[in-house]
Design a protein around this motif. Structure first.
Motif, PDB file in Angstrom:
ATOM      1  N   GLN B  80       0.820  -1.207   0.000  1.00 10.70           N
ATOM      2  CA  GLN B  80       0.000   0.000   0.000  1.00 10.70           C
ATOM      3  C   GLN B  80       0.859   1.263   0.000  1.00 10.70           C
ATOM      4  O   GLN B  80       0.513   2.248  -0.621  1.00 10.70           O
ATOM      5  N   GLY B 126       3.671   9.896  -4.213  1.00 12.29           N
ATOM      6  CA  GLY B 126       3.259   8.522  -3.970  1.00 12.29           C
ATOM      7  C   GLY B 126       2.891   7.777  -5.246  1.00 12.29           C
ATOM      8  O   GLY B 126       3.242   6.624  -5.440  1.00 12.29           O
ATOM      9  N   GLY B 127       2.192   8.469  -6.152  1.00 16.55           N
ATOM     10  CA  GLY B 127       1.773   7.840  -7.399  1.00 16.55           C
ATOM     11  C   GLY B 127       2.970   7.513  -8.285  1.00 16.55           C
ATOM     12  O   GLY B 127       3.011   6.470  -8.950  1.00 16.55           O
ATOM     13  N   THR B 152      -4.782   2.532  -2.797  1.00 18.08           N
ATOM     14  CA  THR B 152      -5.617   3.109  -1.747  1.00 18.08           C
ATOM     15  C   THR B 152      -5.194   4.538  -1.402  1.00 18.08           C
ATOM     16  O   THR B 152      -6.027   5.373  -1.074  1.00 18.08           O
ATOM     17  N   MET B 153      -3.898   4.819  -1.492  1.00 16.90           N
ATOM     18  CA  MET B 153      -3.420   6.139  -1.107  1.00 16.90           C
ATOM     19  C   MET B 153      -3.358   7.103  -2.293  1.00 16.90           C
ATOM     20  O   MET B 153      -2.845   8.199  -2.143  1.00 16.90           O
ATOM     21  N   LEU B 154      -3.843   6.675  -3.452  1.00 18.08           N
ATOM     22  CA  LEU B 154      -3.654   7.492  -4.645  1.00 18.08           C
ATOM     23  C   LEU B 154      -4.961   8.122  -5.112  1.00 18.08           C
ATOM     24  O   LEU B 154      -6.042   7.616  -4.832  1.00 18.08           O
ATOM     25  N   ASP B 155      -4.834   9.198  -5.863  1.00 21.32           N
ATOM     26  CA  ASP B 155      -6.001   9.863  -6.431  1.00 21.32           C
ATOM     27  C   ASP B 155      -6.590   9.009  -7.556  1.00 21.32           C
ATOM     28  O   ASP B 155      -5.955   8.077  -8.048  1.00 21.32           O
ATOM     29  N   ALA B 156      -7.804   9.377  -7.970  1.00 22.31           N
ATOM     30  CA  ALA B 156      -8.547   8.543  -8.913  1.00 22.31           C
ATOM     31  C   ALA B 156      -7.851   8.420 -10.266  1.00 22.31           C
ATOM     32  O   ALA B 156      -7.825   7.342 -10.858  1.00 22.31           O
ATOM     33  N   VAL B 157      -7.256   9.506 -10.769  1.00 22.78           N
ATOM     34  CA  VAL B 157      -6.628   9.441 -12.096  1.00 22.78           C
ATOM     35  C   VAL B 157      -5.428   8.495 -12.060  1.00 22.78           C
ATOM     36  O   VAL B 157      -5.273   7.619 -12.923  1.00 22.78           O
ATOM     37  N   THR B 158      -4.589   8.663 -11.050  1.00 22.02           N
ATOM     38  CA  THR B 158      -3.406   7.801 -10.940  1.00 22.02           C
ATOM     39  C   THR B 158      -3.812   6.347 -10.725  1.00 22.02           C
ATOM     40  O   THR B 158      -3.212   5.424 -11.276  1.00 22.02           O
ATOM     41  N   GLN B 159      -4.862   6.139  -9.934  1.00 27.64           N
ATOM     42  CA  GLN B 159      -5.366   4.788  -9.712  1.00 27.64           C
ATOM     43  C   GLN B 159      -5.782   4.142 -11.033  1.00 27.64           C
ATOM     44  O   GLN B 159      -5.404   3.004 -11.333  1.00 27.64           O
ATOM     45  N   ALA B 160      -6.519   4.891 -11.844  1.00 28.50           N
ATOM     46  CA  ALA B 160      -6.982   4.344 -13.128  1.00 28.50           C
ATOM     47  C   ALA B 160      -5.787   4.071 -14.045  1.00 28.50           C
ATOM     48  O   ALA B 160      -5.742   3.046 -14.732  1.00 28.50           O
ATOM     49  N   TRP B 163      -3.951   0.830 -12.792  1.00 29.29           N
ATOM     50  CA  TRP B 163      -4.694  -0.414 -13.029  1.00 29.29           C
ATOM     51  C   TRP B 163      -4.835  -0.731 -14.507  1.00 29.29           C
ATOM     52  O   TRP B 163      -4.812  -1.876 -14.920  1.00 29.29           O
ATOM     53  N   HIS B 182     -10.396  -2.882  -0.109  1.00 24.59           N
ATOM     54  CA  HIS B 182     -11.677  -2.785   0.592  1.00 24.59           C
ATOM     55  C   HIS B 182     -12.694  -2.085  -0.305  1.00 24.59           C
ATOM     56  O   HIS B 182     -13.848  -1.942   0.060  1.00 24.59           O
ATOM     57  N   LEU B 186     -13.874  -0.508  -7.097  1.00 26.33           N
ATOM     58  CA  LEU B 186     -12.618  -0.714  -7.828  1.00 26.33           C
ATOM     59  C   LEU B 186     -12.486  -2.171  -8.263  1.00 26.33           C
ATOM     60  O   LEU B 186     -12.169  -2.466  -9.418  1.00 26.33           O
TER      61      LEU B 186
END
Lengths: 356, 203
Positions: B80, B126-127, B152-160, B163, B182, B186
């Motif tokens: 994480q 972090g991203g 979990t610790m990242l903003d939505a754009v970086t998360q997308a 992934w 959790h 996602l």
């Protein structure tokens, strides 16, 4: 399951070790007990909803990169934020967008080599270093990110600054405030490692509100909590706003924040690109003003999971024009050469040449 | 050739069982979502499956054989908090080199900019760090990725972004992924099937 907790705690203790000093200084600022009261702020209580205003803030640091070579980095440029009484304003953005630095600036705990320009007003008057030192921990409270901000060697009761003078008054006050946050009798005698994550977080909230703060700055108060605990933590912040306080909620999680905030300020590479009412986040985002805000909204797993390519610029190599221009699909010539000024638009404001 | 946890149980010291008789199979090219509240043992399970912890009971099998020690682990674990998973005194280039000679195509696919490689961990967000960690984990011999709350610790754009890069790798080279989170929305988005932590254990 007790052992799970024990081990979780152990890991956390280990994680904490290297940065203990920094965290110590935070917990100290949170429990500073100022001697004098502040007459000027009480008198203007009813005058306006506006409690805190950050105007065109810029923060830069000069660093040594190699040997004696210096370089300047600008983690915050053209940043604006307003906190109003009775409202929660969410500050969202990715890591490195200047969210935590802003919190440190408001609390007056920036490192000494920071160069700052811009203005900071609290209750209509400039918030100087001396003034913030008097107010923080009392009128201005900081809810830190992690439960590691509690002093591990002190009983939690002693870490909640209560107003009472006599011992009995203090004990009663402490019991009242613990009861409010559903902390069982006897909790005050415990040490932080004996508390669960959720309980420790309630102690932090109790500590921040004990002296009747009027402005709460909460820095990422929810990561690592499960849904129920997140709901509870955010619910407490909402309650504090409903009682007339101003709450600044710093978070990377747009979806969580939207459930309880009134306004959203979108940070990117140290600037505020947009401030929008929470209700503008709906549908395909056509009520939003800035292309980045829309990208953030449409990247949520429940909204299409779209990923705008590229990365946030680093503070030592900011683009000349709009900070989002290298990634923006509606950028034109002007976007690459000129930083867009802040302008009002449909009940919010935006920094974009093309927003309409 | 699947990655399989068969009735694994684990406890720290002589304490209570953290996970008990947990079973789960991930096939190559499959993304399995593992969901559950905090404290249910998701992270412990991830560490067992990736070979960081030995289960007191049960086995973890890759291609129907035990994980081998002392060589590159084809089952890679991501955490994480990327800032805790890299050496603070190494530049990113050295961090990557410890695992494998990362090629430019991989870096480009993950959105890692060449200028990051000369930087120290505390100079990256972090991203950005998490992308470095992903590049480090996706060596040519990696066949399974255990992703423990990696966005979990990242903003939505970086998360997308992260992934989508992983899913591309799943399609191209048959990487198998255990996605632990959790966040139900996602997992619904990235996983072929989602299981609950409580449902894969027997007490």
């Amino acid at each position: 399951m007790a052992v799970v907790n024990m081990d979780g705690e152990k890991e956390r203790v280990l994680d904490r070790a290297p940065s203990l000093e920094v965290e110590e200084s935070f917990s100290n600022t949170a429990s500073i007990s100022p001697e004098k009261s502040e007459p000027d702020s009480r008198s203007s209580k009813r005058e306006s909803a506006l409690l805190l205003e950050v105007r065109d803030l810029a923060i830069s640091f000069t660093q040594y990169s190699k040997g004696l070579r210096q370089r300047t980095i600008s983690p915050i440029v053209d940043l604006n934020l307003v906190a109003k009484r009775g409202e929660v304003v969410a500050v969202v953005g990715e890591s490195g967008s200047g969210k935590s630095l802003l919190a440190h600036f408001i609390m007056g705990i920036l490192p000494g080599n920071a160069r700052v320009s811009g203005e900071l007003y609290y209750d209509g008057l400039p918030l100087t270093r001396e003034r913030v030192e008097r107010l923080r921990g009392r009128e201005i409270a900081f809810v830190p990110q992690s439960v590691q901000f509690l002093n591990p060697l002190m009983r939690v009761g002693a870490q909640v600054p209560v107003k009472g003078k006599k011992k009995r008054e203090k004990e009663k006050e402490l019991r009242d405030i613990f009861a409010r946050y559903r902390l069982a009798k006897g909790t005050e005698r415990k040490f932080p490692f004996q508390l669960s994550g959720g309980m420790a977080r309630r102690v932090l909230l109790a500590s921040a509100t004990a002296r009747g703060a009027r402005l709460m700055v909460a820095d990422e108060p929810t990561p690592g909590l499960d849904d129920a605990a997140v709901g509870e933590a955010l619910g407490h912040l909402r309650e504090l706003a409903d009682e007339g306080r101003a709450v600044i909620l710093i978070t990377h999680d747009l979806e969580q924040a939207l459930g309880m905030c009134d306004r959203v300020a979108v940070f990117y590479a140290g600037t505020t690109l947009e401030e929008a009412p929470a209700s503008d986040f709906n549908g395909d985002g056509h009520d939003l003003r800035h292309p980045y805000t829309r990208a953030l909204w449409m990247a949520l797993p429940s909204n299409g999971f779209h990923a705008v390519p590229g990365n946030q610029p680093t503070p030592d190599s900011l683009p000349e024009g709009c900070l989002f221009s290298p990634r923006c699909d509606i950028a034109t010539q002007i976007c690459f050469s000129e930083r867009p000024p802040k302008r009002e638009l449909r009940g919010g404001w935006v920094r974009c040449h093309h927003a309409a | 050739m699947p990655l399989e946890a068969r009735d694994v149980s684990f406890r720290y010291g002589r304490g209570d069982w953290v996970i008990h008789r947990a079973s789960l199979t991930v096939d190559p090219g499959e993304v399995v979502g593992l969901k559950g509240e905090s404290g249910l043992g998701k992270t412990t399970f991830a560490r067992v499956v990736a070979g960081y912890l030995f289960p007191q009971e049960g086995v973890v099998l890759l291609d129907h054989a035990h994980l081998r020690r002392g060589c590159y682990n084809p089952v890679q674990l991501m955490h994480q908090h990327p800032e805790k998973a890299v050496n603070p005194r190494w530049r990113m280039r050295d961090t990557l080199k410890e695992a494998w000679e990362v090629d430019d195509a991989t870096l480009a696919a993950l959105g890692v900019e060449p200028s990051w490689l000369g930087r120290w961990p505390n100079e990256l967000s972090g991203g950005e760090l998490q992308r470095i960690c992903l590049a480090r984990a996706l060596g040519p011999e990696t066949r399974f990725l255990i992703a423990d709350e990696i966005t979990t610790m990242l903003d939505a754009v970086t998360q997308a972004q992260i992934w989508r890069a992983i899913l591309a790798r799943v399609r191209e080279s048959g990487l198998g992924v255990l996605a632990i989170s959790h966040d139900g929305a996602l997992l619904k988005r990235v996983a072929d099937r989602v299981v609950e932590m409580v449902d894969i254990m027997k007490w």
